[in-house]
Design a protein around this motif. Sequence first.
Motif, PDB file in Angstrom:
ATOM      1  N   SER A  11     -65.573  56.454  70.291  1.00 26.54           N
ATOM      2  CA  SER A  11     -64.763  55.357  70.823  1.00 26.54           C
ATOM      3  C   SER A  11     -63.898  54.732  69.737  1.00 26.54           C
ATOM      4  O   SER A  11     -64.262  54.687  68.570  1.00 26.54           O
ATOM      5  N   LEU A  12     -62.743  54.265  70.174  1.00 26.93           N
ATOM      6  CA  LEU A  12     -61.799  53.528  69.340  1.00 26.93           C
ATOM      7  C   LEU A  12     -61.602  52.190  70.022  1.00 26.93           C
ATOM      8  O   LEU A  12     -61.188  52.142  71.180  1.00 26.93           O
ATOM      9  N   ASP A  13     -61.917  51.100  69.319  1.00 26.56           N
ATOM     10  CA  ASP A  13     -61.796  49.805  69.971  1.00 26.56           C
ATOM     11  C   ASP A  13     -60.363  49.270  69.856  1.00 26.56           C
ATOM     12  O   ASP A  13     -59.547  49.807  69.097  1.00 26.56           O
ATOM     13  N   PRO A  14     -60.029  48.232  70.615  1.00 26.82           N
ATOM     14  CA  PRO A  14     -58.656  47.707  70.612  1.00 26.82           C
ATOM     15  C   PRO A  14     -58.171  47.204  69.251  1.00 26.82           C
ATOM     16  O   PRO A  14     -56.965  47.107  69.019  1.00 26.82           O
ATOM     17  N   LYS A  15     -59.104  46.934  68.329  1.00 26.26           N
ATOM     18  CA  LYS A  15     -58.722  46.487  66.989  1.00 26.26           C
ATOM     19  C   LYS A  15     -58.503  47.660  66.034  1.00 26.26           C
ATOM     20  O   LYS A  15     -58.269  47.462  64.849  1.00 26.26           O
ATOM     21  N   GLY A  16     -58.601  48.892  66.544  1.00 28.30           N
ATOM     22  CA  GLY A  16     -58.392  50.063  65.708  1.00 28.30           C
ATOM     23  C   GLY A  16     -59.612  50.471  64.908  1.00 28.30           C
ATOM     24  O   GLY A  16     -59.501  51.245  63.963  1.00 28.30           O
ATOM     25  N   ARG A  17     -60.783  49.976  65.289  1.00 33.21           N
ATOM     26  CA  ARG A  17     -62.012  50.343  64.587  1.00 33.21           C
ATOM     27  C   ARG A  17     -62.590  51.616  65.190  1.00 33.21           C
ATOM     28  O   ARG A  17     -62.687  51.748  66.409  1.00 33.21           O
ATOM     29  N   LEU A  18     -62.976  52.501  64.299  1.00 30.35           N
ATOM     30  CA  LEU A  18     -63.459  53.816  64.698  1.00 30.35           C
ATOM     31  C   LEU A  18     -64.715  54.133  63.910  1.00 30.35           C
ATOM     32  O   LEU A  18     -64.733  53.996  62.683  1.00 30.35           O
ATOM     33  N   ALA A  19     -65.771  54.544  64.610  1.00 33.33           N
ATOM     34  CA  ALA A  19     -67.015  54.958  63.939  1.00 33.33           C
ATOM     35  C   ALA A  19     -66.934  56.455  63.653  1.00 33.33           C
ATOM     36  O   ALA A  19     -66.866  57.268  64.568  1.00 33.33           O
ATOM     37  N   ILE A  20     -66.919  56.800  62.387  1.00 30.79           N
ATOM     38  CA  ILE A  20     -66.922  58.214  61.987  1.00 30.79           C
ATOM     39  C   ILE A  20     -68.355  58.716  62.144  1.00 30.79           C
ATOM     40  O   ILE A  20     -69.292  58.108  61.611  1.00 30.79           O
TER      41      ILE A  20
END
Length: 147
Positions: A11-20
């Motif tokens: 998932s990519l959240d609306p703030k541009g945070r991405l869990a690798i």
Amino acid sequence: MSDLSGRNTVSLDPKGRLAIPARFRMAFPEDQQNDIIITRGFDPCITGFYAESWKDFQEVFYDNELSQEEMDIIEREFIGRKMEATFNKQGRVTLLPQLVKFAQLENVNEVTVIGVRNRIEIWNPDLYDEIRAEKEPVIQGLRQKLK
């Protein structure tokens, strides 16, 4: 350290945070598992490197005979768009808005993360599937060459 390989949907959240995914982070050399260097890809994706692989990536440019114009473009597009990030406790990084735009990830809730030997690629899943389908004739041509 092992080679980066495989494909995950994250998932990519609306703030541009991405869990690798942890399996990708753990494939980085042990002393480089907390940080990532991110820039644009040659294709419309975001590319992530560990420090050692970033150095190798840059050396390719300097080891080839490129014109000054080509070097200027590479330095502006790849090095100029580079960001260095440290993974937070959840293994997330925040992507720069200009990279999100470049990779066509605006308004996308899930992305495809692919391990490619010494780097990861972050893709819009629909775009990845479209480009992969376009490359199928090349893949089949390789099949014939590799017999």
